[in-house]
Design a protein around this motif. Structure first.
Motif, PDB file in Angstrom:
ATOM      1  N   VAL A  49       0.864  -1.187   0.000  1.00  0.00           N
ATOM      2  CA  VAL A  49       0.000   0.000   0.000  1.00  0.00           C
ATOM      3  C   VAL A  49       0.899   1.235   0.000  1.00  0.00           C
ATOM      4  O   VAL A  49       1.865   1.316   0.757  1.00  0.00           O
ATOM      5  CB  VAL A  49      -0.920  -0.004   1.228  1.00  0.00           C
ATOM      6  CG1 VAL A  49      -1.706   1.304   1.317  1.00  0.00           C
ATOM      7  CG2 VAL A  49      -1.861  -1.199   1.182  1.00  0.00           C
ATOM      8  N   THR A  50       0.590   2.214  -0.858  1.00  0.00           N
ATOM      9  CA  THR A  50       1.452   3.390  -0.989  1.00  0.00           C
ATOM     10  C   THR A  50       1.046   4.502  -0.030  1.00  0.00           C
ATOM     11  O   THR A  50      -0.116   4.623   0.366  1.00  0.00           O
ATOM     12  CB  THR A  50       1.418   3.934  -2.422  1.00  0.00           C
ATOM     13  OG1 THR A  50       0.080   4.337  -2.739  1.00  0.00           O
ATOM     14  CG2 THR A  50       1.888   2.877  -3.408  1.00  0.00           C
ATOM     15  N   TYR A  51       2.042   5.321   0.332  1.00  0.00           N
ATOM     16  CA  TYR A  51       1.835   6.517   1.153  1.00  0.00           C
ATOM     17  C   TYR A  51       2.581   7.663   0.484  1.00  0.00           C
ATOM     18  O   TYR A  51       3.699   7.478  -0.019  1.00  0.00           O
ATOM     19  CB  TYR A  51       2.384   6.309   2.566  1.00  0.00           C
ATOM     20  CG  TYR A  51       1.575   5.358   3.428  1.00  0.00           C
ATOM     21  CD1 TYR A  51       0.683   5.844   4.378  1.00  0.00           C
ATOM     22  CD2 TYR A  51       1.702   3.982   3.300  1.00  0.00           C
ATOM     23  CE1 TYR A  51      -0.062   4.986   5.179  1.00  0.00           C
ATOM     24  CE2 TYR A  51       0.960   3.106   4.081  1.00  0.00           C
ATOM     25  CZ  TYR A  51       0.080   3.611   5.016  1.00  0.00           C
ATOM     26  OH  TYR A  51      -0.656   2.769   5.806  1.00  0.00           O
ATOM     27  N   THR A  52       1.988   8.844   0.469  1.00  0.00           N
ATOM     28  CA  THR A  52       2.622  10.022  -0.113  1.00  0.00           C
ATOM     29  C   THR A  52       2.714  11.121   0.936  1.00  0.00           C
ATOM     30  O   THR A  52       1.750  11.839   1.200  1.00  0.00           O
ATOM     31  CB  THR A  52       1.839  10.539  -1.338  1.00  0.00           C
ATOM     32  OG1 THR A  52       1.692   9.478  -2.284  1.00  0.00           O
ATOM     33  CG2 THR A  52       2.578  11.703  -2.003  1.00  0.00           C
ATOM     34  N   ASN A  53       3.886  11.196   1.574  1.00  0.00           N
ATOM     35  CA  ASN A  53       4.124  12.192   2.625  1.00  0.00           C
ATOM     36  C   ASN A  53       3.005  12.157   3.660  1.00  0.00           C
ATOM     37  O   ASN A  53       2.352  13.150   3.946  1.00  0.00           O
ATOM     38  CB  ASN A  53       4.243  13.590   2.009  1.00  0.00           C
ATOM     39  CG  ASN A  53       5.007  14.542   2.937  1.00  0.00           C
ATOM     40  OD1 ASN A  53       5.786  14.106   3.774  1.00  0.00           O
ATOM     41  ND2 ASN A  53       4.769  15.832   2.784  1.00  0.00           N
ATOM     42  N   GLU A  54       2.783  10.986   4.249  1.00  0.00           N
ATOM     43  CA  GLU A  54       1.667  10.765   5.155  1.00  0.00           C
ATOM     44  C   GLU A  54       2.137  10.156   6.474  1.00  0.00           C
ATOM     45  O   GLU A  54       3.150   9.458   6.527  1.00  0.00           O
ATOM     46  CB  GLU A  54       0.645   9.801   4.531  1.00  0.00           C
ATOM     47  CG  GLU A  54       0.047  10.249   3.220  1.00  0.00           C
ATOM     48  CD  GLU A  54      -0.811   9.168   2.601  1.00  0.00           C
ATOM     49  OE1 GLU A  54      -1.824   8.777   3.224  1.00  0.00           O
ATOM     50  OE2 GLU A  54      -0.462   8.685   1.513  1.00  0.00           O
ATOM     51  N   ILE A  55       1.361  10.416   7.526  1.00  0.00           N
ATOM     52  CA  ILE A  55       1.512   9.668   8.770  1.00  0.00           C
ATOM     53  C   ILE A  55       1.076   8.226   8.508  1.00  0.00           C
ATOM     54  O   ILE A  55       0.076   7.991   7.844  1.00  0.00           O
ATOM     55  CB  ILE A  55       0.630  10.276   9.882  1.00  0.00           C
ATOM     56  CG1 ILE A  55       1.090  11.705  10.205  1.00  0.00           C
ATOM     57  CG2 ILE A  55       0.677   9.412  11.139  1.00  0.00           C
ATOM     58  CD1 ILE A  55       2.472  11.790  10.789  1.00  0.00           C
ATOM     59  N   VAL A  91      -5.229   1.136   5.080  1.00  0.00           N
ATOM     60  CA  VAL A  91      -6.087   0.185   4.395  1.00  0.00           C
ATOM     61  C   VAL A  91      -6.168  -1.113   5.193  1.00  0.00           C
ATOM     62  O   VAL A  91      -7.210  -1.744   5.287  1.00  0.00           O
ATOM     63  CB  VAL A  91      -5.562  -0.096   2.962  1.00  0.00           C
ATOM     64  CG1 VAL A  91      -6.384  -1.186   2.289  1.00  0.00           C
ATOM     65  CG2 VAL A  91      -5.587   1.180   2.128  1.00  0.00           C
ATOM     66  N   GLY A  92      -5.057  -1.480   5.794  1.00  0.00           N
ATOM     67  CA  GLY A  92      -4.987  -2.740   6.532  1.00  0.00           C
ATOM     68  C   GLY A  92      -4.648  -3.897   5.613  1.00  0.00           C
ATOM     69  O   GLY A  92      -4.555  -3.738   4.392  1.00  0.00           O
ATOM     70  N   GLY A  93      -4.436  -5.035   6.207  1.00  0.00           N
ATOM     71  CA  GLY A  93      -4.082  -6.196   5.404  1.00  0.00           C
ATOM     72  C   GLY A  93      -2.589  -6.435   5.384  1.00  0.00           C
ATOM     73  O   GLY A  93      -1.790  -5.604   5.823  1.00  0.00           O
ATOM     74  N   VAL A  94      -2.212  -7.588   4.833  1.00  0.00           N
ATOM     75  CA  VAL A  94      -0.821  -8.015   4.918  1.00  0.00           C
ATOM     76  C   VAL A  94       0.127  -7.142   4.115  1.00  0.00           C
ATOM     77  O   VAL A  94       1.334  -7.104   4.402  1.00  0.00           O
ATOM     78  CB  VAL A  94      -0.678  -9.483   4.460  1.00  0.00           C
ATOM     79  CG1 VAL A  94      -1.409 -10.411   5.404  1.00  0.00           C
ATOM     80  CG2 VAL A  94      -1.169  -9.668   3.025  1.00  0.00           C
ATOM     81  N   ASN A  95      -0.359  -6.416   3.095  1.00  0.00           N
ATOM     82  CA  ASN A  95       0.545  -5.609   2.279  1.00  0.00           C
ATOM     83  C   ASN A  95       0.544  -4.131   2.663  1.00  0.00           C
ATOM     84  O   ASN A  95       1.072  -3.298   1.930  1.00  0.00           O
ATOM     85  CB  ASN A  95       0.202  -5.762   0.793  1.00  0.00           C
ATOM     86  CG  ASN A  95      -1.156  -5.169   0.448  1.00  0.00           C
ATOM     87  OD1 ASN A  95      -2.041  -5.111   1.302  1.00  0.00           O
ATOM     88  ND2 ASN A  95      -1.319  -4.751  -0.799  1.00  0.00           N
ATOM     89  N   ASP A  96      -0.015  -3.800   3.812  1.00  0.00           N
ATOM     90  CA  ASP A  96      -0.012  -2.415   4.306  1.00  0.00           C
ATOM     91  C   ASP A  96       1.071  -2.303   5.384  1.00  0.00           C
ATOM     92  O   ASP A  96       0.987  -2.971   6.419  1.00  0.00           O
ATOM     93  CB  ASP A  96      -1.376  -2.052   4.893  1.00  0.00           C
ATOM     94  CG  ASP A  96      -1.507  -0.561   5.187  1.00  0.00           C
ATOM     95  OD1 ASP A  96      -0.480   0.077   5.495  1.00  0.00           O
ATOM     96  OD2 ASP A  96      -2.626  -0.045   5.106  1.00  0.00           O
ATOM     97  N   PRO A  97       2.109  -1.463   5.166  1.00  0.00           N
ATOM     98  CA  PRO A  97       3.184  -1.353   6.157  1.00  0.00           C
ATOM     99  C   PRO A  97       2.682  -1.015   7.561  1.00  0.00           C
ATOM    100  O   PRO A  97       3.241  -1.475   8.559  1.00  0.00           O
ATOM    101  CB  PRO A  97       4.060  -0.232   5.599  1.00  0.00           C
ATOM    102  CG  PRO A  97       3.842  -0.297   4.120  1.00  0.00           C
ATOM    103  CD  PRO A  97       2.395  -0.680   3.959  1.00  0.00           C
TER     104      PRO A  97
END
Length: 361
Positions: free
Chosen positions: A310-316, A323-329
């Motif tokens: 899951v991507t983040y762009t300059n975010e907390i 999003v949750g789930g296994v691919n969300d850091p």
């Protein structure tokens, strides 16, 4: 008083008296060497010597491996060299790190700490992006945390807080003492820099990364009691993911004069203090290794998510993820980050800002 303590003196007195009364022409007595200190004294002398290491250098090698079920291990290696002037509150560190994940490669870094200001330069090979100097004026609590992380000699004392002599095994060989130190998971988490709250969450939540199998070896000079080396190995698990790390630190040039001066090119470093402390209203201290924590969580998400996150762009990054789930850091974080991060789908994580893409890429 134990009789065994009197025997050497009694025997020596008898031998001298007999020698005098029989008129020996030649007396051959081997001098009694100094009695080796007991274990608690060795520890006491070592801690005093370590705390007194105001100037020194050290080399550090670290290997961290993240392994998931049915996945190739992701390996990060780091080699660093540092010059420390603890009394003058100055430090210079160079570091080369390499990650086996695609898109990360080799990163070379330099860091100076002059008073409460940290200057950093980092450049990733093959990125096409030229490195630049940046600086951060550290808050008091973060300045103390920084020294706790990089002042390796001063950090040794943390391993002995709250433990007894029975937790240390000492052997002597080749002019050195070898100390094997046994610590609890809570003590070692504190040594790594975790807060009481983080430790409590780790111990109470079985789904969080759990520390395991900690091995600590300290080598000290038997004449000066100064630390010569520090070897640490540990592992942690969470679900089907295991992280292992080994670290070897070698000390040198203890007590020798050092000369740590900021290079001219760093004098005009970009001040990123506001980005580093994105919200001045935050009262809690910045966890010094937060970026590393995010990168590890991203690796775990990349592994569990089959190569994309899951991507983040300059975010907390919130604990649990946006999003949750296994691919969300964020799924693999104990608590939400205090800084903003940018994370690309292929798992490249940086502190704040946006990742630049070279022209033509």
């Amino acid at each position: 008083m134990k009789w065994s303590r009197l025997l050497p003196a009694v025997l020596l007195t008898i031998m001298v008296t007999v020698g005098l009364t029989v008129g020996c022409e030649k007396e051959e007595f081997l001098p009694l060497g100094p009695k080796p200190p007991n274990d608690d004294k060795i520890i006491e002398f070592m801690l005093d010597a370590a705390n007194g290491m105001n100037t020194y250098e050290y080399d550090l090698q670290t290997t961290a491996t993240v392994t998931a079920d049915d996945q190739e291990p992701n390996v990060t290696t780091m080699e660093a060299a540092a010059v420390v002037d603890a009394a003058g509150e100055k430090l210079f560190l160079t570091m080369v790190s390499e990650m086996s994940l695609p898109g990360f490669g080799t990163t070379s870094s330099e860091m100076y700490v002059i008073g409460d200001t940290m200057y950093m330069f980092s450049e990733r090979e093959g990125s096409g992006i030229e490195g630049a100097w940046e600086k951060v004026t550290l808050k008091t609590e973060d300045y103390e945390q920084m020294w706790r992380s990089y002042n390796q000699a001063g950090q040794i004392g943390l391993l002995f807080e709250g433990i007894g002599e029975e937790s240390v095994t000492i052997e002597e060989a080749d002019g050195k003492y070898r100390l094997e130190v046994t610590v609890t998971m809570e003590q070692f988490a504190t040594f790594l820099g975790a807060t009481d709250e983080q430790i409590a969450q780790m111990m109470d939540d079985p789904d969080q990364m759990q520390l395991d199998d900690v091995e600590i070896i300290i080598t000290i000079d038997s004449a000066t009691y100064q630390p010569a080396g520090l070897d640490i190995a540990w592992s942690a698990t969470s679900g089907g993911v295991t992280m292992t790390q080994s670290q070897t630190t070698t000390f040198s040039n203890i007590g020798q004069p050092v000369n740590i001066n900021l290079p001219e090119e760093a004098a005009d470093a970009e001040d990123i203090t506001d980005m580093f402390y994105y919200d001045p209203s935050q009262d809690g201290p910045l966890f010094n290794d937060e970026l590393l924590t995010v990168q590890i969580a991203t690796i775990q998400a990349l592994t569990e998510g089959g190569g994309t996150v899951v991507t983040y762009t300059n975010e907390i990054i919130p604990a649990g993820g946006k999003v949750g789930g296994v691919n969300d850091p964020g799924t693999y974080l104990i608590e939400s980050t205090q800084n903003k991060y940018t994370i690309t789908a292929d798992g490249n994580a940086i502190l704040g800002g946006t990742i630049q893409v070279p022209p033509g890429a």
